[in-house]
Design a protein around this motif. Structure first.
Motif, PDB file in Angstrom:
ATOM      1  N   CYS A 252      52.135  -9.741  21.371  1.00  0.00           N
ATOM      2  CA  CYS A 252      51.056 -10.458  22.057  1.00  0.00           C
ATOM      3  C   CYS A 252      51.548 -11.852  22.427  1.00  0.00           C
ATOM      4  N   LEU A 253      51.517 -12.173  23.716  1.00  0.00           N
ATOM      5  CA  LEU A 253      51.883 -13.502  24.199  1.00  0.00           C
ATOM      6  C   LEU A 253      50.642 -14.142  24.802  1.00  0.00           C
ATOM      7  N   ASN A 254      50.287 -15.313  24.303  1.00  0.00           N
ATOM      8  CA  ASN A 254      49.081 -15.959  24.788  1.00  0.00           C
ATOM      9  C   ASN A 254      49.183 -17.459  24.604  1.00  0.00           C
ATOM     10  N   ARG A 255      48.606 -18.183  25.537  1.00  0.00           N
ATOM     11  CA  ARG A 255      48.568 -19.634  25.396  1.00  0.00           C
ATOM     12  C   ARG A 255      47.550 -20.042  24.341  1.00  0.00           C
ATOM     13  N   GLU A 256      46.425 -19.318  24.313  1.00  0.00           N
ATOM     14  CA  GLU A 256      45.359 -19.655  23.378  1.00  0.00           C
ATOM     15  C   GLU A 256      45.612 -19.016  22.014  1.00  0.00           C
ATOM     16  N   SER A 257      44.954 -19.551  21.024  1.00  0.00           N
ATOM     17  CA  SER A 257      45.068 -19.012  19.681  1.00  0.00           C
ATOM     18  C   SER A 257      44.542 -17.582  19.646  1.00  0.00           C
ATOM     19  N   SER A 258      45.310 -16.696  19.055  1.00  0.00           N
ATOM     20  CA  SER A 258      44.917 -15.303  18.927  1.00  0.00           C
ATOM     21  C   SER A 258      45.385 -14.818  17.564  1.00  0.00           C
ATOM     22  N   HIS A 259      45.386 -13.537  17.346  1.00  0.00           N
ATOM     23  CA  HIS A 259      45.826 -13.027  16.061  1.00  0.00           C
ATOM     24  C   HIS A 259      46.295 -11.593  16.220  1.00  0.00           C
ATOM     25  N   ARG A 260      47.005 -11.117  15.214  1.00  0.00           N
ATOM     26  CA  ARG A 260      47.406  -9.720  15.171  1.00  0.00           C
ATOM     27  C   ARG A 260      46.781  -9.114  13.912  1.00  0.00           C
ATOM     28  N   PRO A 261      46.377  -7.873  13.990  1.00  0.00           N
ATOM     29  CA  PRO A 261      45.714  -7.254  12.839  1.00  0.00           C
ATOM     30  C   PRO A 261      46.641  -7.170  11.630  1.00  0.00           C
ATOM     31  N   GLU A 262      46.072  -7.329  10.466  1.00  0.00           N
ATOM     32  CA  GLU A 262      46.856  -7.286   9.235  1.00  0.00           C
ATOM     33  C   GLU A 262      47.546  -5.937   9.066  1.00  0.00           C
ATOM     34  N   HIS A 263      46.899  -4.863   9.506  1.00  0.00           N
ATOM     35  CA  HIS A 263      47.503  -3.533   9.310  1.00  0.00           C
ATOM     36  C   HIS A 263      48.697  -3.284  10.245  1.00  0.00           C
ATOM     37  N   LEU A 264      48.938  -4.209  11.194  1.00  0.00           N
ATOM     38  CA  LEU A 264      50.115  -4.076  12.057  1.00  0.00           C
ATOM     39  C   LEU A 264      51.236  -5.023  11.636  1.00  0.00           C
ATOM     40  N   ARG A 265      51.089  -5.627  10.490  1.00  0.00           N
ATOM     41  CA  ARG A 265      52.140  -6.516   9.996  1.00  0.00           C
ATOM     42  C   ARG A 265      53.466  -5.753   9.886  1.00  0.00           C
ATOM     43  N   GLY A 266      54.525  -6.366  10.412  1.00  0.00           N
ATOM     44  CA  GLY A 266      55.831  -5.714  10.416  1.00  0.00           C
ATOM     45  C   GLY A 266      56.080  -4.879  11.655  1.00  0.00           C
ATOM     46  N   ARG A 267      55.025  -4.612  12.427  1.00  0.00           N
ATOM     47  CA  ARG A 267      55.177  -3.822  13.658  1.00  0.00           C
ATOM     48  C   ARG A 267      54.566  -4.557  14.843  1.00  0.00           C
ATOM     49  N   SER A 268      54.508  -5.881  14.716  1.00  0.00           N
ATOM     50  CA  SER A 268      53.919  -6.680  15.779  1.00  0.00           C
ATOM     51  C   SER A 268      54.477  -8.091  15.758  1.00  0.00           C
ATOM     52  N   LEU A 269      54.373  -8.747  16.901  1.00  0.00           N
ATOM     53  CA  LEU A 269      54.748 -10.151  17.041  1.00  0.00           C
ATOM     54  C   LEU A 269      53.637 -10.878  17.775  1.00  0.00           C
ATOM     55  N   TYR A 270      53.433 -12.120  17.418  1.00  0.00           N
ATOM     56  CA  TYR A 270      52.492 -12.950  18.156  1.00  0.00           C
ATOM     57  C   TYR A 270      53.209 -14.234  18.561  1.00  0.00           C
ATOM     58  N   LEU A 271      53.220 -14.503  19.877  1.00  0.00           N
ATOM     59  CA  LEU A 271      53.861 -15.704  20.396  1.00  0.00           C
ATOM     60  C   LEU A 271      52.818 -16.551  21.097  1.00  0.00           C
ATOM     61  N   GLN A 272      52.515 -17.707  20.527  1.00  0.00           N
ATOM     62  CA  GLN A 272      51.580 -18.623  21.171  1.00  0.00           C
ATOM     63  C   GLN A 272      52.355 -19.727  21.876  1.00  0.00           C
ATOM     64  N   GLY A 273      51.978 -19.975  23.120  1.00  0.00           N
ATOM     65  CA  GLY A 273      52.640 -21.018  23.895  1.00  0.00           C
ATOM     66  C   GLY A 273      52.379 -20.823  25.367  1.00  0.00           C
ATOM     67  N   ASP A 274      52.838 -21.736  26.171  1.00  0.00           N
ATOM     68  CA  ASP A 274      52.685 -21.654  27.612  1.00  0.00           C
ATOM     69  C   ASP A 274      53.385 -20.394  28.129  1.00  0.00           C
ATOM     70  N   LEU A 275      52.633 -19.516  28.802  1.00  0.00           N
ATOM     71  CA  LEU A 275      53.193 -18.228  29.213  1.00  0.00           C
ATOM     72  C   LEU A 275      54.309 -18.371  30.243  1.00  0.00           C
ATOM     73  N   ALA A 276      54.169 -19.314  31.151  1.00  0.00           N
ATOM     74  CA  ALA A 276      55.216 -19.507  32.155  1.00  0.00           C
ATOM     75  C   ALA A 276      56.532 -19.892  31.490  1.00  0.00           C
ATOM     76  N   GLU A 277      56.461 -20.837  30.561  1.00  0.00           N
ATOM     77  CA  GLU A 277      57.682 -21.277  29.885  1.00  0.00           C
ATOM     78  C   GLU A 277      58.208 -20.209  28.929  1.00  0.00           C
ATOM     79  N   THR A 278      57.308 -19.472  28.288  1.00  0.00           N
ATOM     80  CA  THR A 278      57.740 -18.433  27.361  1.00  0.00           C
ATOM     81  C   THR A 278      58.461 -17.315  28.097  1.00  0.00           C
ATOM     82  N   LEU A 279      57.921 -16.865  29.224  1.00  0.00           N
ATOM     83  CA  LEU A 279      58.570 -15.795  29.984  1.00  0.00           C
ATOM     84  C   LEU A 279      59.903 -16.258  30.566  1.00  0.00           C
TER      85      LEU A 279
END
Length: 293
Positions: A252-279
């Motif tokens: 999940c890539l998002n500028r705003e604060s978000s979250h990933r479900p606890e049951h997906l821990r180890g099988r997910s990533l969350y990247l918060q930041g400016d999407l243009a710069e992140t991509l």
């Protein structure tokens, strides 16, 4: 602007490199990162629609789209110039970076965006525009299972615009029933017809091919700029696909604060930041890794 940390960027670049197929879930945050914020007055849209903003006091471009106008001429005056902007707007750099980032992979895009940007960088057969697209019109009834590309129509209507209004005889109407045409964008008249159904079926076939029929394949679900207004379209189905299939990974890539479900821990990533710069950083990271190899 803040970009995700380097270690997380490297991990996601590796996940992209290792993936056999990628499903992109694209939300409005991606277009906002490109400079086309439809929920607030970003500079580009503010300039293009300035006469309407001044006349009606719209709080955002989409507020104008859903506004109850006093006449069809006023309504289509706004529609025509909003659509004209989307036809003429340059392709946003985040979309170009995204296309380059996944160019060597089988890809399908599920998007709630209606502003044509995905269609600039991916073939139509690889996109499901779930909420429609401003490139098309439909009958407002609708009386028929058809949508029409509106580029030439928009050009014609622009030539007949008087201030912020169109003459009533210029308002486009259905050739069969005579009802007013409307943009093919989600509202209470939205046509989930053959075109929409075919796109949705292609998306489901892609999922079956890469996830259900080939459980040994690594599939990356790449969620970009998706908010939580309609989580049932992209976010929740992505969580469910990841939870039920061990070779699926969710990012999940998002500028705003978000979250990933606890049951997906180890099988997910969350990247918060400016999407243009992140991509842009992800594109560079993957390019650099390929050069080293």
């Amino acid at each position: 602007m803040r970009v995700a940390n380097q270690a997380t960027l490297q991990e996601l670049a590796e996940r992209i490199d290792q993936a056999d197929a990628i499903v992109i879930g694209g939300g409005s945050g991606l277009s906002s990162a490109a400079g086309y914020d439809h929920y607030h007055w970003s500079p580009a849209l503010s300039e293009a629609l300035a006469p309407f903003r001044e006349q009606y006091g719209f709080t955002s471009p989409l507020a104008g789209f859903y506004h109850c106008f006093s006449s069809y001429g006023e309504q289509w005056g706004y529609y025509s110039q909003y659509m004209r902007f989307m036809w003429e707007a340059p392709t946003g750099q985040p979309y170009l970076d995204l296309q380059t980032l996944v160019a060597d992979k089988p890809v399908f895009v599920l998007t709630t965006n209606v502003d044509q940007q995905f269609f600039r960088v991916f073939p139509q057969e690889q996109i499901c525009a779930f909420q429609g697209d401003f490139s098309y019109c439909q009958c407002s009834q609708p009386c028929r299972d058809d949508i029409w590309e509106n580029r030439e129509l928009v050009k014609e209507l622009t030539g007949r615009l008087v201030g912020v209004r169109l003459p009533e005889d210029a308002v486009p109407r259905c050739p069969d029933c005579g009802r007013v045409l409307v943009p093919w964008v989600r509202d209470d008249t939205f046509l989930e017809g053959t075109f929409w159904q075919d796109n949705l079926h292609r998306y489901h076939r892609f999922l079956r091919r890469w996830i259900m029929d080939q459980s040994d394949k690594k599939v990356l679900l790449l969620e970009l700029g998706v908010g939580e207004i309609t989580p049932s379209i992209i976010k929740l189905p992505f969580w469910e696909l990841t939870a039920k299939n061990e070779n699926v990974f969710y990012a999940c890539l998002n500028r705003e604060s978000s979250h990933r479900p606890e049951h997906l821990r180890g099988r997910s990533l969350y990247l918060q930041g400016d999407l243009a710069e992140t991509l842009a950083a992800l594109r560079q990271e993957r390019s650099s890794a390929a050069t080293i190899k």
